[in-house]
Design an enzyme around this catalytic site. Sequence first.
Site, PDB file in Angstrom:
ATOM      1  N   GLU D  95       0.804  -1.221   0.000  1.00 38.54           N
ATOM      2  CA  GLU D  95       0.000   0.000   0.000  1.00 38.54           C
ATOM      3  C   GLU D  95       0.834   1.266   0.000  1.00 38.54           C
ATOM      4  O   GLU D  95       0.529   2.237  -0.695  1.00 38.54           O
ATOM      5  CB  GLU D  95      -0.954   0.018   1.194  1.00 38.54           C
ATOM      6  CG  GLU D  95      -2.159  -0.902   1.057  1.00 38.54           C
ATOM      7  CD  GLU D  95      -1.845  -2.346   1.387  1.00 38.54           C
ATOM      8  OE1 GLU D  95      -0.674  -2.650   1.716  1.00 38.54           O
ATOM      9  OE2 GLU D  95      -2.767  -3.190   1.323  1.00 38.54           O
ATOM     10  N   HIS D 164      -9.359  -4.719  11.098  1.00 42.17           N
ATOM     11  CA  HIS D 164      -9.959  -4.603   9.764  1.00 42.17           C
ATOM     12  C   HIS D 164     -11.216  -3.744   9.729  1.00 42.17           C
ATOM     13  O   HIS D 164     -11.981  -3.827   8.771  1.00 42.17           O
ATOM     14  CB  HIS D 164     -10.330  -5.989   9.240  1.00 42.17           C
ATOM     15  CG  HIS D 164      -9.191  -6.752   8.649  1.00 42.17           C
ATOM     16  ND1 HIS D 164      -8.006  -6.951   9.299  1.00 42.17           N
ATOM     17  CD2 HIS D 164      -9.045  -7.383   7.458  1.00 42.17           C
ATOM     18  CE1 HIS D 164      -7.201  -7.670   8.541  1.00 42.17           C
ATOM     19  NE2 HIS D 164      -7.796  -7.948   7.428  1.00 42.17           N
TER      20      HIS D 164
HETATM   21  C1  LIG Z   1      -1.646  -4.443   4.552  1.00 43.89           C
HETATM   22  C2  LIG Z   1      -2.712  -5.338   4.076  1.00 43.89           C
HETATM   23  N1  LIG Z   1      -3.114  -5.247   2.796  1.00 43.89           N
HETATM   24  C3  LIG Z   1      -4.079  -6.061   2.313  1.00 43.89           C
HETATM   25  C4  LIG Z   1      -4.669  -6.990   3.111  1.00 43.89           C
HETATM   26  C5  LIG Z   1      -5.761  -7.906   2.547  1.00 43.89           C
HETATM   27  N2  LIG Z   1      -5.245  -9.257   2.414  1.00 43.89           N
HETATM   28  C6  LIG Z   1      -5.450 -10.152   3.388  1.00 43.89           C
HETATM   29  S1  LIG Z   1      -4.703 -11.594   3.062  1.00 43.89           S
HETATM   30  C7  LIG Z   1      -4.106 -11.063   1.593  1.00 43.89           C
HETATM   31  C8  LIG Z   1      -3.278 -11.989   0.758  1.00 43.89           C
HETATM   32  C9  LIG Z   1      -2.060 -12.453   1.470  1.00 43.89           C
HETATM   33  O1  LIG Z   1      -1.440 -13.521   0.820  1.00 43.89           O
HETATM   34  P1  LIG Z   1      -0.228 -14.299   1.458  1.00 43.89           P
HETATM   35  O2  LIG Z   1       0.640 -13.373   2.212  1.00 43.89           O
HETATM   36  O3  LIG Z   1       0.437 -15.086   0.376  1.00 43.89           O
HETATM   37  O4  LIG Z   1      -0.861 -15.308   2.527  1.00 43.89           O
HETATM   38  P2  LIG Z   1      -1.839 -16.528   2.301  1.00 43.89           P
HETATM   39  O5  LIG Z   1      -3.214 -15.965   2.316  1.00 43.89           O
HETATM   40  O6  LIG Z   1      -1.468 -17.169   1.025  1.00 43.89           O
HETATM   41  O7  LIG Z   1      -1.620 -17.403   3.468  1.00 43.89           O
HETATM   42  C10 LIG Z   1      -4.514  -9.764   1.361  1.00 43.89           C
HETATM   43  C11 LIG Z   1      -4.178  -8.985   0.168  1.00 43.89           C
HETATM   44  C12 LIG Z   1      -4.252  -7.029   4.457  1.00 43.89           C
HETATM   45  N3  LIG Z   1      -4.817  -7.857   5.330  1.00 43.89           N
HETATM   46  N4  LIG Z   1      -3.269  -6.216   4.905  1.00 43.89           N
END
Ligand SMILES: Cc1ncc(C[n+]2csc(CCOP(=O)(O)OP(=O)(O)O)c2C)c(N)n1
Lengths: 365, 365, 359, 359
Positions: D95, D164
């Site tokens: 972000e 959130h």
């Molecule tokens: C700073 C931030 N940006 C966006 C999100 C929304 N978000 C939650 S999980 C996620 C994907 C994360 O993927 P990864 O780190 O690969 O973990 P996985 O879900 O595969 O375990 C996103 C974009 C968030 N929680 N925090």
Amino acid sequence: MTAMVKTRGGAGAGLSAGLSDDVVIGWLRDMVLIREFELRTMSAYQQAKIGGFCHIYIGQEAAVVGTFGAVEHDDPVVTAYRDHGHALARGMSPDVCMAEMFGKITGCAKGKGGSMHMFDRPNWLFGGHGIVGAQTPMGAGLAFGARYEWEVMGRGKKKVCLCYLGDGALNQGALHEAMNMAGILSIPVIYIVENNGYSMGTAIDRGTTMADKLWKKAEAYGIEHRTIDGFDVCSLYDEFRPFVDVLRDEQRPGFVDLKTYRYQGHSMSDPQKYRTKEEVAGHQEKDCLDRHAHHLMSERGCLSEDAFKEMQKDAKEQVKEAVAFAEGSAAPTVEGELYSDVYANPQKNLSPVRDYAHGTKNPLQ
Amino acid sequence: MTAMVKTRGGAGAGLSAGLSDDVVIGWLRDMVLIREFELRTMSAYQQAKIGGFCHIYIGQEAAVVGTFGAVEHDDPVVTAYRDHGHALARGMSPDVCMAEMFGKITGCAKGKGGSMHMFDRPNWLFGGHGIVGAQTPMGAGLAFGARYEWEVMGRGKKKVCLCYLGDGALNQGALHEAMNMAGILSIPVIYIVENNGYSMGTAIDRGTTMADKLWKKAEAYGIEHRTIDGFDVCSLYDEFRPFVDVLRDEQRPGFVDLKTYRYQGHSMSDPQKYRTKEEVAGHQEKDCLDRHAHHLMSERGCLSEDAFKEMQKDAKEQVKEAVAFAEGSAAPTVEGELYSDVYANPQKNLSPVRDYAHGTKNPLQ
Amino acid sequence: MMSTLEMIDQQVHPAVGEWELPAFVEESAMPSREGDRVIQYREALREAMSEEMRRDQRVFLIGEEVAQYNGAYKVSQGMLEEFGEKRIIDSPISESGFAGMCIGAAMYGLRPIVEFMSWSFSLVAADPILNNAPKMLYMSGGQWGCPIVFRGNDGAGGQLGSTHSWCVEALFANVPGLKMAIPSNPYDAKGLLKTAIRDPDPVFFLESERMLGDKAHVPEEEYYVPFGRARVCREGDAVTLVSFGRPVQFCMEAAGQLAGEGIECEVLDMRTIRPLDIDSVIESVRKTGRVVVVDQSWPFAGISSEVITQVCERGFDWLDHQPVRVNAADVPTPYAKELESAYLPNTERIVAAVKKTVG
Amino acid sequence: MMSTLEMIDQQVHPAVGEWELPAFVEESAMPSREGDRVIQYREALREAMSEEMRRDQRVFLIGEEVAQYNGAYKVSQGMLEEFGEKRIIDSPISESGFAGMCIGAAMYGLRPIVEFMSWSFSLVAADPILNNAPKMLYMSGGQWGCPIVFRGNDGAGGQLGSTHSWCVEALFANVPGLKMAIPSNPYDAKGLLKTAIRDPDPVFFLESERMLGDKAHVPEEEYYVPFGRARVCREGDAVTLVSFGRPVQFCMEAAGQLAGEGIECEVLDMRTIRPLDIDSVIESVRKTGRVVVVDQSWPFAGISSEVITQVCERGFDWLDHQPVRVNAADVPTPYAKELESAYLPNTERIVAAVKKTVG
Ligand SMILES: Cc1ncc(C[n+]2csc(CCOP(=O)(O)OP(=O)(O)O)c2C)c(N)n1
Ligand SMILES: Cc1ncc(C[n+]2csc(CCOP(=O)(O)OP(=O)(O)O)c2C)c(N)n1
Ligand SMILES: [Mg+2]
Ligand SMILES: [Mg+2]
């Protein structure tokens, strides 16, 4: 100062030896001007004519002059708060630059920005930014904008953005996010670390891992990199120019660990106990300005000693005039400027206090 | 679940072949429990008994079980929001874990945290964190705290902190700042990237540079790294255990690119158009649970098919009971919990609305 | 199942390791504010940190240039020598990283003091300091709190321009779970910082570069200034001046001037913003019927709006005149000297506001 | 030397490239809010972006999962197909990086729309969005503005827990240089977003996951909703209910209930927070003498404090009763359903507040 214009003709021509004498003499002139300007800045600061923080560029002149020499006038540039050199080398008049620091309406930001915020729209200098690392995503955005312009909007041309940062900024997360995005989206931003070995009082290896292999930080994002000595403006140009040309052509990002050194304290209030006088003196022996002057006078032989002296005198004169100009300029008025330039489209009820307005025209416009 | 306790005796013993049957069978039991638990979680979510976001761990079981197997019970652990597996494998009772998701007072956070915030003080699990990357500086801090305890305060012992993150978190600046600090201050935090190839719908190479050489991200900070296959819990342990032991002993950071895969969508509301059914099926063929079960039954021969079936039945039973427990538990009351646990030292006038209070004791205390 | 009968009513919450509050005494029983042990605001801060570090090994200080450089503003001068590099720690320029790291360390059981060279640089750390520290206790259902002090320079006044002049109180005080102190003088700076370090909740401690050199008597004896108690710096019956931090000084100047014209202001130094000692404000307003809030942050949804709203909520019927606020100008902080001084809530503007109120 | 005579009085500031505002009309001249072109809030947002992207090539959309995934909440569904991957751009989870990058792109001359999947994730980008975007024009002395729209989900209500569920309006509205819109329904969502994209200043556009599925008539004809004009959703003379965003819906429910008891509320939907149409509020308060502000963010130094303060500043003498606010509970957002619904400023609490005011 028209360094940008001078090299334009030589685009793609290659190494500094092949450049016209005018160009390489222009570089020296720029360096001399920056140095003289900064000496004046220091004394004006000591006289309390300049306020706030003030970061002197002396010692690093070749870094900005050599890199600017390798790009076009309309390639966007953005940097941190140690920005006087960038402003002057980009073509900002010393008058306007000094007036900004004096907090005058004739300054590049009408006195509202100060030393750390040199903006110059006609010369494509997008600031002077005070928060360490903040300019690095911005730099990616400037390059993104330039790429979008020709690729999506079908106008303009291939550009690169030069984004300067200090070695201390390597440790701000923003840079890493920006480098990853530049890698993923293939954005033609070139990160130039002006690696002067210190962030304030912290020697680079006390704050930054892999201090002797900074290029590893770029490799982590698949970004092509160079490690370049910043004490000799010609060799700097020789190495940087082809790098820029390829990145421009292929529209992808780059990273340069540009070794340099600052002679003065971090800012005007730094007692500098973190380094010895000998260390500073050691670096001054390979001073970038002396070296280039010596090269032009003794090696290349295109500059007489008299001409050099004349150049120095001219610079001193210009800078003196800049101080006089700044001193003679009016301060921004509270009525005209305090509540202006807050919104491009000021509307009613944006503030509980009073309405915003448009201020006076920026002197650079 | 006492996986942590079970391996304690084998500290320093080396590879999984040398571990007692109990230990490696315990791993399977943990994996089975997690899987059964998550299946129940999914149906409870579909029945709207669980609210908010809910991230299922199925497919990744070996990652958490194999890495936990290599550390001590009192080594601190912190992770992201996909945390049910971590909670269970750390020893949280399925009752408490399920009750948290049902938003009940008997949950690990008294129903105030939810699925993304599994905290377990007795089992040294410092959460479950929802902001991508936020747990990574925290992980450095937990390791810093542990190191400070023995080094400055002269009590405690050498610990490591396991800090888990998704592959998507590689692109948050916080991680980079944390890794640099861990490198500079020699902090014994081990970053374990549970690299399941996707962050939501974004395949890793669409969002992350050097996706096939993630270790370069660690190298940029001089951090030692391993790339480990996460589909076989024994080989995972075999590679990870010696790595942990060295890092613990020398008190410095590490980084693991742990290849794994999630079978379910990112969260319960993911239509999963970004990958094919065949891709998922391909991974399911090398399912970590099946593989370990097969290993124990056919290769190592320490588990009968009946015993395995019994184990699965037990797990199903436990999980069913967990749902019943959660269902039968009371919700936190507005009067008792809404304004409690905001401050450890609630004082007058902290809020314009009303005073804060202490709530009921946490069920884990 | 827990019942409400089992509510914990002990003051010592189990989530933050061992802690106990110092014994606070009434203002009248505190060591005198008058005397000749005159030290600077920065020294008062240093004494507070050093004393608490001697008392409690869990306390450490981290920040940019705090150790070898002795602090960018010399607040931590000499502390590296006394406490060593394991407890006085130079950090890289990674606010998000070291703030987040210290949140982890606080959860683990330590008592970090995190110095932001300026609160202006805390925006890059907004997520850990706002989304983690103040919510940890709640999110974990009372399992882990976050006993940590974030401190540094806040506010404009040194021609530092628009990115370096933040008053974060207007933004951050909105968040439940944190406490916030803004001392206006050396005596309170020391006493409040000691309390902040002892407090088991996250404390945002806002100093001011413009006051670090201010000198005043700070007693030899140990003392703690309690949170949530405003100080009446000057008594009066015409109008209540409510302020905190540096502008308290301007209020005192203004009150002095106004006294010359026969207008006696009661000046309240709030000292902490969260808790906010609204009781003392109301008590004063019952007497004066008028209130002017002087706040060096921007007006929109800032501390002054909150004070005025609370005055309306609790003392509407005592008001003889609409409450008035004096803030920084509602613009990014300008660099030029003249603009910056017009920007700040200076004495002149306070005097004008009071006159409007009593006129 | 420039003189004040040379002040620019043209509306078109030179710092932001070419721009012109759409022709705004009076509420009464706008296309009808009634009709049978019923679409969802998310579709209204999509139409706004798509129409403006067709109009102006400089406009692009970036954010996590906006392209191939069609948006985490399907706001941008189908836009990748229409506009291609150079204008609908999937970003990594960075972000701070992509917000900062778009600020650079806006300075360069583009018109970025930055989607935060949730405003809760904007805290990691607090520095670029608060310290750079809203200040660029000022810091550069009018050379470069920052025409950019940041948009995404704001507020609690989906059991997403404490990290959130941010209502960033309470924090961010403090900062001069930005504009802020919070639409409460599909019609306004579309009309305000189109205006936001056309506006040359940085606009913080706060949507709500809880409203994305709300359906209402959105006219076929092109229209723009001007900033700074509240909408009177219901007329009444007993009390003025001021709100914005999702709680407007609760206010309407409460007003309905109260009408049954003979209490007629005037309900104002502010639509934009900065500018804040305080004139309409005062006009209403002159009639009712009473005001209740309903705000889904935390109370301390939030939007409700600001509205109340401005009402006091401009309409103190019209007030027959102290102004009252209804906010989210002053605690981190809890997960459990019962706690979360008690946390929100629900209808019940609004009714109670109104009764207190008129009683
Ligand atoms: C700073 C931030 N940006 C966006 C999100 C929304 N978000 C939650 S999980 C996620 C994907 C994360 O993927 P990864 O780190 O690969 O973990 P996985 O879900 O595969 O375990 C996103 C974009 C968030 N929680 N925090
Ligand atoms: C985010 C942030 N943190 C801290 C500072 C204070 N600060 C200003 S300059 C500086 C040192 C930067 O060093 P470096 O990047 O090496 O640049 P140099 O001064 O050597 O040119 C620091 C810590 C800041 N401006 N921004
Ligand atoms: Mg440096
Ligand atoms: Mg992933």
